[in-house]
Design a protein around this motif. Structure first.
Motif, PDB file in Angstrom:
ATOM      1  N   ILE A  47       0.855  -1.202   0.000  1.00 28.16           N
ATOM      2  CA  ILE A  47       0.000   0.000   0.000  1.00 28.16           C
ATOM      3  C   ILE A  47       0.882   1.240   0.000  1.00 28.16           C
ATOM      4  CG2 ILE A  47      -1.776   1.269   1.284  1.00 28.16           C
ATOM      5  CD1 ILE A  47      -2.792  -1.417   2.325  1.00 28.16           C
ATOM      6  N   ARG A  48       0.634   2.127  -0.943  1.00 28.23           N
ATOM      7  CA  ARG A  48       1.394   3.378  -1.014  1.00 28.23           C
ATOM      8  C   ARG A  48       0.655   4.453  -0.218  1.00 28.23           C
ATOM      9  NH1 ARG A  48       1.793   7.439  -5.263  1.00 28.23           N
ATOM     10  NH2 ARG A  48       1.013   8.743  -3.576  1.00 28.23           N
ATOM     11  N   CYS A  49       1.409   5.357   0.416  1.00 29.31           N
ATOM     12  CA  CYS A  49       0.798   6.451   1.178  1.00 29.31           C
ATOM     13  C   CYS A  49       1.713   7.643   1.117  1.00 29.31           C
ATOM     14  CB  CYS A  49       0.697   6.083   2.653  1.00 29.31           C
ATOM     15  SG  CYS A  49      -0.480   4.814   3.005  1.00 29.31           S
ATOM     16  N   TRP A  52       4.498  12.956   3.268  1.00 28.04           N
ATOM     17  CA  TRP A  52       5.177  14.242   3.070  1.00 28.04           C
ATOM     18  C   TRP A  52       4.961  14.558   1.599  1.00 28.04           C
ATOM     19  CZ3 TRP A  52       8.257  10.338   5.650  1.00 28.04           C
ATOM     20  CH2 TRP A  52       8.377  10.549   7.022  1.00 28.04           C
ATOM     21  N   LYS A  53       4.194  15.576   1.309  1.00 25.92           N
ATOM     22  CA  LYS A  53       3.803  15.832  -0.077  1.00 25.92           C
ATOM     23  C   LYS A  53       4.563  17.004  -0.685  1.00 25.92           C
ATOM     24  CE  LYS A  53       1.275  13.850  -1.923  1.00 25.92           C
ATOM     25  NZ  LYS A  53       1.577  12.558  -2.604  1.00 25.92           N
ATOM     26  N   PRO A  54       5.253  16.751  -1.820  1.00 25.16           N
ATOM     27  CA  PRO A  54       5.913  17.876  -2.497  1.00 25.16           C
ATOM     28  C   PRO A  54       4.846  18.688  -3.242  1.00 25.16           C
ATOM     29  CG  PRO A  54       6.184  15.829  -3.742  1.00 25.16           C
ATOM     30  CD  PRO A  54       5.325  15.497  -2.557  1.00 25.16           C
ATOM     31  N   GLY A 107      10.582  10.464  -5.056  1.00 23.65           N
ATOM     32  CA  GLY A 107       9.644  11.089  -5.991  1.00 23.65           C
ATOM     33  C   GLY A 107      10.349  11.707  -7.192  1.00 23.65           C
ATOM     34  N   ALA A 108       9.548  12.073  -8.184  1.00 26.58           N
ATOM     35  CA  ALA A 108      10.092  12.603  -9.446  1.00 26.58           C
ATOM     36  C   ALA A 108      10.877  13.896  -9.238  1.00 26.58           C
ATOM     37  CB  ALA A 108       8.943  12.841 -10.417  1.00 26.58           C
ATOM     38  N   ARG A 109      10.380  14.758  -8.332  1.00 23.29           N
ATOM     39  CA  ARG A 109      11.073  16.042  -8.121  1.00 23.29           C
ATOM     40  C   ARG A 109      12.412  15.836  -7.441  1.00 23.29           C
ATOM     41  NH1 ARG A 109       6.160  15.762  -8.166  1.00 23.29           N
ATOM     42  NH2 ARG A 109       4.802  17.255  -9.182  1.00 23.29           N
ATOM     43  N   THR A 110      12.470  14.843  -6.563  1.00 23.43           N
ATOM     44  CA  THR A 110      13.716  14.581  -5.829  1.00 23.43           C
ATOM     45  C   THR A 110      14.728  13.863  -6.714  1.00 23.43           C
ATOM     46  OG1 THR A 110      12.303  14.328  -3.895  1.00 23.43           O
ATOM     47  CG2 THR A 110      14.594  13.647  -3.648  1.00 23.43           C
ATOM     48  N   ILE A 133      12.521   4.078  -7.168  1.00 24.51           N
ATOM     49  CA  ILE A 133      12.991   5.361  -7.692  1.00 24.51           C
ATOM     50  C   ILE A 133      12.169   5.768  -8.905  1.00 24.51           C
ATOM     51  CG2 ILE A 133      15.028   6.604  -8.569  1.00 24.51           C
ATOM     52  CD1 ILE A 133      16.518   4.138  -7.062  1.00 24.51           C
ATOM     53  N   LYS A 134      11.404   6.834  -8.722  1.00 23.97           N
ATOM     54  CA  LYS A 134      10.604   7.330  -9.856  1.00 23.97           C
ATOM     55  C   LYS A 134      11.500   8.072 -10.828  1.00 23.97           C
ATOM     56  CE  LYS A 134       6.014   7.733  -7.950  1.00 23.97           C
ATOM     57  NZ  LYS A 134       4.786   8.487  -8.181  1.00 23.97           N
ATOM     58  N   ASN A 135      11.085   8.140 -12.083  1.00 21.98           N
ATOM     59  CA  ASN A 135      11.892   8.891 -13.060  1.00 21.98           C
ATOM     60  C   ASN A 135      11.817  10.385 -12.719  1.00 21.98           C
ATOM     61  OD1 ASN A 135       9.064   8.341 -14.721  1.00 21.98           O
ATOM     62  ND2 ASN A 135       9.832  10.396 -15.025  1.00 21.98           N
ATOM     63  N   HIS A 163       8.170   4.191 -13.529  1.00 23.58           N
ATOM     64  CA  HIS A 163       7.965   5.125 -14.635  1.00 23.58           C
ATOM     65  C   HIS A 163       6.673   5.898 -14.378  1.00 23.58           C
ATOM     66  CE1 HIS A 163       7.221   6.701 -18.543  1.00 23.58           C
ATOM     67  NE2 HIS A 163       6.310   5.815 -18.872  1.00 23.58           N
ATOM     68  N   ARG A 164       6.758   7.226 -14.231  1.00 23.77           N
ATOM     69  CA  ARG A 164       5.569   8.037 -13.938  1.00 23.77           C
ATOM     70  C   ARG A 164       5.364   9.152 -14.974  1.00 23.77           C
ATOM     71  NH1 ARG A 164       6.096  13.169 -13.592  1.00 23.77           N
ATOM     72  NH2 ARG A 164       5.031  13.585 -11.620  1.00 23.77           N
ATOM     73  N   GLY A 165       6.056   9.005 -16.119  1.00 25.72           N
ATOM     74  CA  GLY A 165       5.891   9.982 -17.182  1.00 25.72           C
ATOM     75  C   GLY A 165       6.726  11.232 -16.953  1.00 25.72           C
TER      76      GLY A 165
HETATM   77  C1  PEP Z   1       3.020  10.710  -5.698  1.00 26.87           C
HETATM   78  O1  PEP Z   1       3.307   9.543  -5.985  1.00 26.87           O
HETATM   79  O2  PEP Z   1       2.048  11.049  -5.037  1.00 26.87           O
HETATM   80  C2  PEP Z   1       3.871  11.774  -6.279  1.00 26.87           C
HETATM   81  C3  PEP Z   1       3.992  12.974  -5.741  1.00 26.87           C
HETATM   82  O3  PEP Z   1       4.446  11.339  -7.399  1.00 26.87           O
HETATM   83  P1  PEP Z   1       5.548  11.974  -8.379  1.00 26.87           P
HETATM   84  O4  PEP Z   1       6.800  12.107  -7.580  1.00 26.87           O
HETATM   85  O5  PEP Z   1       5.604  10.934  -9.437  1.00 26.87           O
HETATM   86  O6  PEP Z   1       5.000  13.296  -8.871  1.00 26.87           O
END
Ligand code: PEP
Ligand code: MN
Length: 360
Positions: A47-49, A52-54, A107-110, A133-135, A163-165
């Motif tokens: 389960i993903r949660c 800490w939201k960017p 996350g993608a931004r990091t 590790i997201k792209n 891969h999240r685009g």
């Molecule tokens: C997320 O998975 O909620 C998220 C912020 O994703 P991403 O880093 O791919 O934008």
């Protein structure tokens, strides 16, 4: 509670590894409800949660942090589930380790910031925590590979790419452009690294998630990470792309997972040989096309003409797109191919002309 060994799953299984859960933990009731629902679905392995939201702009909901971690700890015991949380700072990792979180993701931004990735990988040195590790947001495969290598270097053995685009000027109706060729290139560079697809952040709207998930399966992805919320219409973050557990079940039940392995049917080899021959012809034609560029470049130099001629380029593009259309080839595709051919032709002419100029 069984300990998680993600590598074992990928070795012993042909099934997709499915991660689902809310974009953000919003309150205890929402979290408990979604964990309860997802724990009943055997296809969900984790389960993903987001806690800490960017956020792109200040003032938005930035996640609940510590308190949500405590709830995750409790629910993990109660429902026998595994949790994955996004981390962006070394303190996040410390807290995840303290609270027995099973997996963290970058996350993608990091991922696009080598300073941050370095700090995070150092914070994980000597631990056994699996890392996903997201792209990065920009389509630079080297940044993605570099981030993965940084975690390999500190000894993390359970690594997964997601891969999240990519965020481009034109995302063609998606929130993030899938640019499937980039994850495919990652697979070619790192064939043993499990690769998941996050159709939610590619889509940006729930209607596209089923098709994207199927495309990911057709391209041999090892699993999916999908955002699920008990009441998507009331979600605080990423409302448009979250789906309900029953919508998720419907998508997962209709997914077709095909084998990528041997033995290959004989008629496939027959058609592959045909493709090989045609590709060879294509290359011969390209070589012929490039071989007359020398003369063209000389004529341009002798007549003091610029390499790039807008009228000629427009004529090439329009006629090739029209001819391609009559042959039932996608015009966008024709445009891309001829842009590449024209760029290469200009590069070669430039090279020839500059050499000529230097010689004078
Ligand atoms: C997320 O998975 O909620 C998220 C912020 O994703 P991403 O880093 O791919 O934008
Ligand atoms: Mn999200």
């Amino acid at each position: 509670m069984s300990t998680l060994n993600i590598n074992n799953f990928f070795v012993s299984n042909n099934l997709p590894f499915i991660i689902a859960g809310p974009c953000s933990v919003e309150n205890k009731a929402q979290l408990t409800r979604i964990v309860q629902d997802l724990s009943l679905l055997p296809k969900i392995k984790m389960i993903r949660c987001g806690i800490w939201k960017p956020r792109t702009r200040p003032g938005g909901f930035e996640g609940l942090g510590n308190i949500a971690l405590e709830w995750l700890c409790e629910l993990k015991q109660q429902y026998n589930v595994h949790f994955a949380v996004e981390v962006a700072k070394p303190q996040h990792i410390e807290l995840c380790l303290k609270n027995n979180i099973d997996t963290v993701w970058i996350g993608a931004r990091t991922c696009g910031n080598p300073f941050s990735v370095n700090e995070l990988s150092e914070a994980l040195r000597g631990t056994e925590l699996p890392v996903m590790i997201k792209n990065p947001l920009i389509p630079d495969i080297k940044l993605w590979i570099g981030a993965i290598e940084r975690f390999q270097q500190v000894g993390i053995r359970q690594l997964i790419a997601i891969h999240r685009g990519f965020f481009l000027h034109n995302n063609h109706g998606f929130r993030n452009n899938p640019l499937w060729e980039i994850p495919m290139e990652l697979k070619r560079n790192m064939p043993h690294l499990p690769l998941l697809c996050d159709p939610s952040h590619i889509a940006g709207k729930k209607e596209l998630i089923a098709n994207l998930s199927q495309t990911a399966m057709d391209l041999n992805f090892d699993g999916l990470m999908i955002e699920v919320h008990p009441e998507p219409e009331h979600a605080i973050t990423d409302k448009e792309q979250q789906i309900t557990p029953s919508e998720l079940t419907e998508i997962l039940d209709s997914l077709i997972v095909r084998s990528s392995g041997m033995p290959l049917p004989e008629e496939l080899s027959y058609f592959r040989t045909k493709i090989d021959t045609l590709d060879h012809e294509l290359l011969c034609i390209l070589a012929q096309r490039f071989s007359i560029i020398n003369q063209i470049a000389q004529i341009k130099v002798n007549n003091n003409l610029s390499v790039f001629q807008l009228d000629r380029w427009e004529q090439i593009l329009n006629t090739r797109m029209e001819t391609g259309k009559n042959m039932h080839i996608d015009t966008e595709f024709i445009k891309k191919i001829f842009e590449q051919i024209h760029c290469e032709s200009i590069r070669i002419q430039d090279l020839i002309i500059n050499k000529t100029e230097i010689k004078k």
